[in-house]
Design a protein around this motif. Structure first.
Motif, PDB file in Angstrom:
ATOM      1  N   GLN A 125       0.824  -1.211   0.000  1.00  0.00           N
ATOM      2  CA  GLN A 125       0.000   0.000   0.000  1.00  0.00           C
ATOM      3  C   GLN A 125       0.857   1.260   0.000  1.00  0.00           C
ATOM      4  OE1 GLN A 125      -2.862   0.109   3.155  1.00  0.00           O
ATOM      5  NE2 GLN A 125      -3.048   2.310   3.107  1.00  0.00           N
ATOM      6  N   GLN A 126       1.955   1.265   0.751  1.00  0.00           N
ATOM      7  CA  GLN A 126       2.782   2.448   0.897  1.00  0.00           C
ATOM      8  C   GLN A 126       3.723   2.678  -0.274  1.00  0.00           C
ATOM      9  OE1 GLN A 126       4.820   2.040   4.633  1.00  0.00           O
ATOM     10  NE2 GLN A 126       2.929   1.768   5.792  1.00  0.00           N
ATOM     11  N   ASN A 127       4.100   1.633  -1.024  1.00  0.00           N
ATOM     12  CA  ASN A 127       5.184   1.772  -1.990  1.00  0.00           C
ATOM     13  C   ASN A 127       4.810   1.521  -3.444  1.00  0.00           C
ATOM     14  OD1 ASN A 127       7.662   2.120  -0.117  1.00  0.00           O
ATOM     15  ND2 ASN A 127       6.654   0.310   0.713  1.00  0.00           N
ATOM     16  N   GLN A 128       3.696   0.824  -3.731  1.00  0.00           N
ATOM     17  CA  GLN A 128       3.451   0.429  -5.108  1.00  0.00           C
ATOM     18  C   GLN A 128       3.162   1.614  -6.036  1.00  0.00           C
ATOM     19  OE1 GLN A 128       0.121  -2.214  -5.178  1.00  0.00           O
ATOM     20  NE2 GLN A 128      -1.303  -0.756  -4.297  1.00  0.00           N
ATOM     21  N   ILE A 135      15.563   3.669   1.043  1.00  0.00           N
ATOM     22  CA  ILE A 135      16.419   2.900   0.136  1.00  0.00           C
ATOM     23  C   ILE A 135      17.758   2.649   0.826  1.00  0.00           C
ATOM     24  CG2 ILE A 135      17.535   2.855  -2.129  1.00  0.00           C
ATOM     25  CD1 ILE A 135      15.383   4.692  -3.170  1.00  0.00           C
ATOM     26  N   ASP A 136      18.237   1.411   0.760  1.00  0.00           N
ATOM     27  CA  ASP A 136      19.489   1.004   1.412  1.00  0.00           C
ATOM     28  C   ASP A 136      20.676   1.309   0.492  1.00  0.00           C
ATOM     29  OD1 ASP A 136      21.405  -0.172   3.024  1.00  0.00           O
ATOM     30  OD2 ASP A 136      20.986  -2.194   2.293  1.00  0.00           O
ATOM     31  N   TRP A 137      21.039   2.601   0.392  1.00  0.00           N
ATOM     32  CA  TRP A 137      22.146   2.990  -0.495  1.00  0.00           C
ATOM     33  C   TRP A 137      23.495   2.476   0.026  1.00  0.00           C
ATOM     34  CZ3 TRP A 137      20.472   4.222  -4.963  1.00  0.00           C
ATOM     35  CH2 TRP A 137      19.319   4.993  -5.143  1.00  0.00           C
ATOM     36  N   ALA A 183      11.285 -11.118   2.609  1.00  0.00           N
ATOM     37  CA  ALA A 183      11.488 -10.106   1.564  1.00  0.00           C
ATOM     38  C   ALA A 183      10.288 -10.131   0.630  1.00  0.00           C
ATOM     39  CB  ALA A 183      12.783 -10.350   0.801  1.00  0.00           C
ATOM     40  N   ALA A 184      10.147  -9.064  -0.151  1.00  0.00           N
ATOM     41  CA  ALA A 184       9.040  -8.969  -1.105  1.00  0.00           C
ATOM     42  C   ALA A 184       9.498  -8.205  -2.329  1.00  0.00           C
ATOM     43  CB  ALA A 184       7.830  -8.273  -0.479  1.00  0.00           C
ATOM     44  N   LEU A 185       8.856  -8.491  -3.440  1.00  0.00           N
ATOM     45  CA  LEU A 185       9.160  -7.849  -4.718  1.00  0.00           C
ATOM     46  C   LEU A 185       7.857  -7.312  -5.302  1.00  0.00           C
ATOM     47  CD1 LEU A 185      11.390  -9.214  -7.557  1.00  0.00           C
ATOM     48  CD2 LEU A 185       8.996  -8.760  -8.036  1.00  0.00           C
ATOM     49  N   ILE A 186       7.881  -6.049  -5.792  1.00  0.00           N
ATOM     50  CA  ILE A 186       6.706  -5.444  -6.431  1.00  0.00           C
ATOM     51  C   ILE A 186       7.062  -5.128  -7.878  1.00  0.00           C
ATOM     52  CG2 ILE A 186       5.087  -3.506  -6.414  1.00  0.00           C
ATOM     53  CD1 ILE A 186       5.549  -3.221  -3.454  1.00  0.00           C
ATOM     54  N   ALA A 223      12.152  -6.783   5.304  1.00  0.00           N
ATOM     55  CA  ALA A 223      10.980  -6.830   6.185  1.00  0.00           C
ATOM     56  C   ALA A 223      10.618  -5.466   6.753  1.00  0.00           C
ATOM     57  CB  ALA A 223      11.233  -7.815   7.326  1.00  0.00           C
ATOM     58  N   ASP A 224      11.568  -4.506   6.749  1.00  0.00           N
ATOM     59  CA  ASP A 224      11.308  -3.161   7.258  1.00  0.00           C
ATOM     60  C   ASP A 224      10.811  -2.210   6.180  1.00  0.00           C
ATOM     61  OD1 ASP A 224      12.116  -3.868   9.836  1.00  0.00           O
ATOM     62  OD2 ASP A 224      14.225  -3.525   9.348  1.00  0.00           O
ATOM     63  N   GLY A 225      10.548  -2.716   4.971  1.00  0.00           N
ATOM     64  CA  GLY A 225      10.043  -1.880   3.889  1.00  0.00           C
ATOM     65  C   GLY A 225      11.108  -1.053   3.195  1.00  0.00           C
TER      66      GLY A 225
END
Length: 659
Positions: free
Chosen positions: A462-465, A551-553, A564-567, A618-620
């Motif tokens: 919901q927050q990122n797509q 974002i994990d730069w 983990a998840a992939l959109i 898992a932390d988005g």
């Protein structure tokens, strides 16, 4: 007045549009001057463009439309455009409706044509107007009234309008924040006075002198006071011919001279003196003053003529003065009555405005509530889709887990049967190893399902797509689909190299990007690529929308065994678009089965269109860019850590992202 006439080139026979006020707004919005509907509206934005009269000429301004505005085939940019002339064409988008300029007129030329006795400077001066405006504060209902050719808005005491209450907007509004002035066409325009937080008209930041109309909303800085333009009025200052230097009796008429003498006679009579003495003295002084300058040799003759006329004129004056006293008394009585009526009407108007203020606030709040409800509905729909997709994946995982348990039970039974038959020790050891392997696989599946159920993937979707887009690329006459995600508010997007290029084509012919829950595509351009790392950065033109910020730069947030998840858009646009041609994202959940400095292995189902998708922990937080799946293991997907995109970024982008 300025004038422009527009006709539709691709719809002959349609009535022409004539305008005498700036701006001429074009778009799908119902309040536009030219409203575009039907099939033509597919490429036209709600507020697409404006034709403004500035500096004595009509120019076209694009209002950050999706598909751009073109004048004579050239796209309108951020800078000024050439003045419109008869025969010019204005197109909305590359394939949208086209307007042709049939006629234009200049304000200075029309003024000179109507008043041939005035020169060009007099014509410009004839258009000067003093404006009276009424502004309504949307938050408090308080009204501000001001008049003049320059009305300043701000918190300073020198401003005619000071819409800042104690503790409200004091840090947002500048001392002199903005001003309402008279533009070149005589219309009221809004200018920003180099304020700290900017001035906004109907939600758009003011960067140049912009015409103001009734009902417009002026906001002083983001979150500052909002003023509604409730009333406007003008009083033209007519041009007056300039007096010539050294003018004397030759330019002053006898009637004017006598009028001045009569005025002095009235003043003397009011003081208790004789009007005749003041009358004759004023005539003699005026004639003597003029004669000393120009016509000394005619002094005696002029005085004699004036004295002869004076007696008759004073007789008329005496009769008129008696009538004037009665007239003045009647005018005083009428004036008192008119002032009383004006005061009454003013009080009634104030009461009506006070009664109307709550209604306007209610309408404003109703509009905000409807917009908030629409956003809530969209988020709820996205949440429902994400929960449905997650439910399907959990059901598929549960099926695989049950199959693994059945296989494990079957192997245990085979081992028990073999031990009863007393076969060779080698066969028994082989069966024991197979049972041990099956037990390990079953335990792994159970751990995966437990991890997935413990993570709020629905909230993550919901927050990122909204910041994930479907990329369609034209390469050598063929079309390919992929996925990308927005990393900055101005439209920079991260994806794979193989999504926008291949070994035979280093540069794509065209790139379109359709964001989630939308149907219209935007053009994009390649910024930089790395074939070695399979990473690319592209930029969407005129982008305004969501962006991913977590974002994990640094490449430190991925840990083996975590959920983990992939959109993305598996199988491309054919699968992503619904019946209304709106693209919808898909989510795949799993675990991180392998993590190295160069590669992150994601254990979850992916297909070809998923290339370029963001992979979340898992932390988005986005930890990597999905690259490809393994042929020998369809459930394993390889991805590239996002840190490898940093060297490809322009310096200005790295600075904005703090890298």
């Amino acid at each position: 007045m300025p004038y422009i006439k527009l006709v539709e080139s691709n719809r002959p026979g349609q009535p022409a549009t004539e305008a005498r006020e700036s701006p001429v707004r074009i778009g799908r919005e119902s309040g536009s001057t030219i409203v575009v509907g039907g099939d033509a509206a597919k490429v036209v934005s709600t507020r697409h463009a404006e034709i403004r009269f500035e500096g004595g000429a009509w120019v076209v301004v694009d209002l950050s439309s999706r598909n751009g505005t073109y004048v004579n085939g050239q796209r309108v940019g951020a800078g000024p455009t050439p003045p419109l002339t008869i025969g010019d064409t204005i197109r909305l988008g590359e394939s949208g409706p086209e307007l042709r300029v049939a006629a234009v007129a200049d304000v200075a030329q029309e003024t000179l044509a109507e008043h041939p006795a005035l020169d060009a400077k007099d014509a410009k001066r004839a258009e000067v107007r003093a404006y009276g405006v009424t502004l309504l504060a949307a938050a408090t209902g308080k009204r501000y009234e001001a008049r003049g050719t320059r009305i300043r808005l701000g918190r300073g005491s020198e401003c005619e309008v000071q819409p800042v209450e104690a503790g409200q907007g004091e840090t947002i509004v500048s001392r002199v924040h903005a001003e309402l002035t008279v533009g070149p066409t005589g219309a009221l325009v809004l200018r920003d006075a180099e304020s700290k937080n900017g001035t906004y008209l109907n939600g758009e930041r003011v960067t140049r002198a912009t015409p103001v109309r009734l009902g417009d909303k002026i906001m002083l800085g983001q979150g500052g006071p909002v003023l509604l333009v409730e009333g406007m009025g003008t009083a033209p200052l007519k041009a007056v011919p300039r007096p010539q230097a050294g003018a004397g009796l030759g330019q002053q008429t006898v009637i004017g001279l006598i009028g001045q003498a009569l005025a002095k006679a009235r003043d003397e009579k009011k003081k208790g003196g004789r009007g005749t003495t003041a009358f004759m003295k004023a005539v003699a002084e005026e004639v003597g003053k003029d004669s000393r300058r120009k016509i000394r040799w005619l002094t005696s003759l002029v005085i004699l003529l004036i004295v002869l006329l004076g007696g008759g004129v004073y007789g008329v004056y005496w009769l008129l003065s008696q009538q004037e006293e009665h007239t003045e008394q009647a005018l005083r009585t009428a004036g008192d009555s008119a002032r009383a009526e004006t005061d009454r009407l003013r009080r009634e108007l104030g009461e009506a405005r006070a009664a109307a203020a709550p209604a306007e606030q209610v309408e404003l709040l109703r509009g905000q509530l409807e917009a908030a409800q629409e956003r809530t509905n969209q988020l709820q729909a996205a949440l429902d889709r994400a929960q449905h997709a997650l439910g399907d994946q959990l059901a598929a995982g549960e099926t695989r887990r049950e199959e693994a348990q059945r296989d494990l039970q079957r192997m245990r039974e085979q081992l028990a049967a073999a031990e009863r038959r007393a076969p060779s020790q080698g066969l028994i050891d082989s069966l024991r190893r197979a049972v041990s392997t099956a037990e390990t696989q079953t335990a792994t599946l159970d751990a995966k399902l437990r991890a997935i159920r413990a993570t709020d993937f629905a909230g993550l979707a919901q927050q990122n797509q909204g910041a994930v887009g479907l990329i369609t690329v034209a390469l050598g006459g063929s079309y390919y689909d992929g996925t990308g995600f927005i990393i900055s508010p101005d439209g920079y997007m991260l994806t794979n190299w193989h999504v926008v290029a291949d070994s035979a084509h280093t540069e794509p012919d065209t790139i379109w990007v359709t964001m989630a829950d939308q149907s219209l595509a935007r053009l994009a351009d390649v910024v930089a690529t790395s074939r070695e790392r399979d990473v690319s950065i592209i930029k969407i033109r005129n982008y305004q929308g969501p962006t991913l910020t977590a974002i994990d730069w640094q490449g430190t947030k991925a840990r083996q065994g975590e959920p983990a998840a992939l959109i993305g858009y598996p199988a491309g646009s054919g699968f992503a678009r619904d019946r209304a041609s709106v693209v919808r994202t898909s989510m795949t959940a799993g675990i991180l089965s392998r993590v190295t400095s160069d590669l992150i292995q994601f254990d979850g189902m992916t297909t070809g269109g998923s290339s370029g998708s963001p992979v979340f922990n898992a932390d988005g937080e986005v930890i990597s860019v999905h690259r490809a799946g393994l042929r020998q293991g369809p459930g394993f997907a390889l991805s590239v850590p996002v840190k490898y995109a940093i060297p490809l970024m322009p310096p200005a982008l790295r600075q904005r992202l703090g890298l």
